[in-house]
Design an enzyme around this catalytic site. Structure first.
Site, PDB file in Angstrom:
ATOM      1  N   TYR A 157      17.139  36.092  34.634  1.00  0.00           N
ATOM      2  CA  TYR A 157      17.971  37.085  33.932  1.00  0.00           C
ATOM      3  C   TYR A 157      18.751  36.426  32.783  1.00  0.00           C
ATOM      4  CZ  TYR A 157      20.162  41.675  33.569  1.00  0.00           C
ATOM      5  OH  TYR A 157      20.560  42.915  33.132  1.00  0.00           O
ATOM      6  N   LYS A 164      25.568  40.914  29.879  1.00  0.00           N
ATOM      7  CA  LYS A 164      26.102  41.931  30.805  1.00  0.00           C
ATOM      8  C   LYS A 164      27.545  41.590  31.213  1.00  0.00           C
ATOM      9  CE  LYS A 164      22.647  44.901  31.392  1.00  0.00           C
ATOM     10  NZ  LYS A 164      22.689  46.199  30.688  1.00  0.00           N
TER      11      LYS A 164
END
Ligand code: NAD
Length: 261
Positions: A157, A164
């Site tokens: 990720y 994020k």
């Protein structure tokens, strides 16, 4: 009568019928909201118009969030159709492929970091700022979609997790900035769901399988489940909730994987 009856909600990020935004738009519509959608790139216009028709709307606006002009123009066009907005859903994310695969440092570059943060984080407060004249005076709210990779290092990720984290911090600062107008800002941290954006993450199917095995509910979540929580958070039922990151992930975030076995 649904709990969003008479509310007007702009949903960004509908790209396919698997998009989380599609689940959100459907759930809000089921609760009585009027919906407007956005699209990116002329080649997707017709497709999104088809989804709009399903949702009982013909308000479909071009909005590539990498362009300031398009953000301003989308809100100006929306203002020609609606005299106010009760909800703004930001369901947008993008990172260059090399930034969401393998070793974090191997895929790291100034440009991929910039793009991931621009499209996935900056765009949320930017959209909220542009929409503010329409959101004011209506007990409205804004909502974004985040992922556990903001809180924990999740394999592959990588840069998206860093973006994020910036997005989640934006939720808190937006909550304060918008609070003086009575406007709320929240996020849903969704569990992994097979969508077009998710398919860009290396070995995404491994994450899906892992959650299914380890989450308290022993399964993954659906776009309908995320949509239902989104419709609640956009409604006056959630009038006391702002600055909050709500996990809709079958409980995966609350466990230490492996310790229960
Ligand atoms: P999706 O591919 O259906 O949606 C991603 C959307 O981002 C698309 O509609 C795409 O058009 C839009 N987008 C990309 N670049 C853009 C730009 N420059 N301007 C405007 N829009 C742009 O995938 P999704 O999984 O539904 O993603 C929606 C959001 O949910 C993303 O923020 C994603 O990070 C987040 N999320 C997804 C998951 C998951 O597992 N699918 C989990 C948690 C959070």
């Amino acid at each position: 009568m649904g709990f969003l009856q008479g509310k007007r909600i702009l949903v960004t990020g509908v790209l396919s019928n698997r998009s989380i935004a599609y689940g959100i738009a459907q759930a809000c519509r089921q609760q009585g909201a009027d919906i407007a959608l956005t699209y990116v790139g002329e080649r997707f216009k017709e497709r999104v118009e088809g989804f709009a028709a399903e949702l009982g709307t013909d308000i479909v606006l071009p909005c590539d969030v990498s362009e300031d002009d398009q953000i301003e123009q989308a809100m100006a066009l929306l203002g020609e159709r609606w005299d106010g907005l009760d909800g703004l859903v930001h369901s947008i994310g993008f990172a260059p492929r090399e930034a969401i695969a393998g070793n974090f440092l191997d895929g790291l570059s100034r440009e991929s970091f910039r793009v991931a943060h621009d499209i996935s984080a900056y765009s949320f407060p930017a959209l909220a700022k542009a929409a503010l004249p329409l959101l004011k005076g209506r007990k409205s709210s804004v909502l974004t979609l985040t992922y556990l990779g903001a809180e924990k290092a999740i394999p592959n990720y990588n840069t998206m997790g860093v973006a994020k984290a910036a997005l989640e911090a934006s939720v808190r600062y937006l909550a304060v900035a918008l609070g003086e107008y009575g406007i709320r800002a929240n996020a849903i941290s969704a569990g992994p769901i097979k969508t077009l954006a998710a398919s860009g993450i290396k070995d995404f199917s491994t994450i899906l399988k892992f959650v299914e095995t380890h989450a308290p509910l022993q399964r993954n979540v659906t776009i309908e489940e995320v949509g239902n929580v989104a419709s609640f958070l956009m409604s006056e039922l959630a009038s006391g909730i702002t600055g909050e990151i709500t996990h809709v992930d079958a409980g995966f975030n609350c466990i230490v994987p492996g310790m229960q076995e």
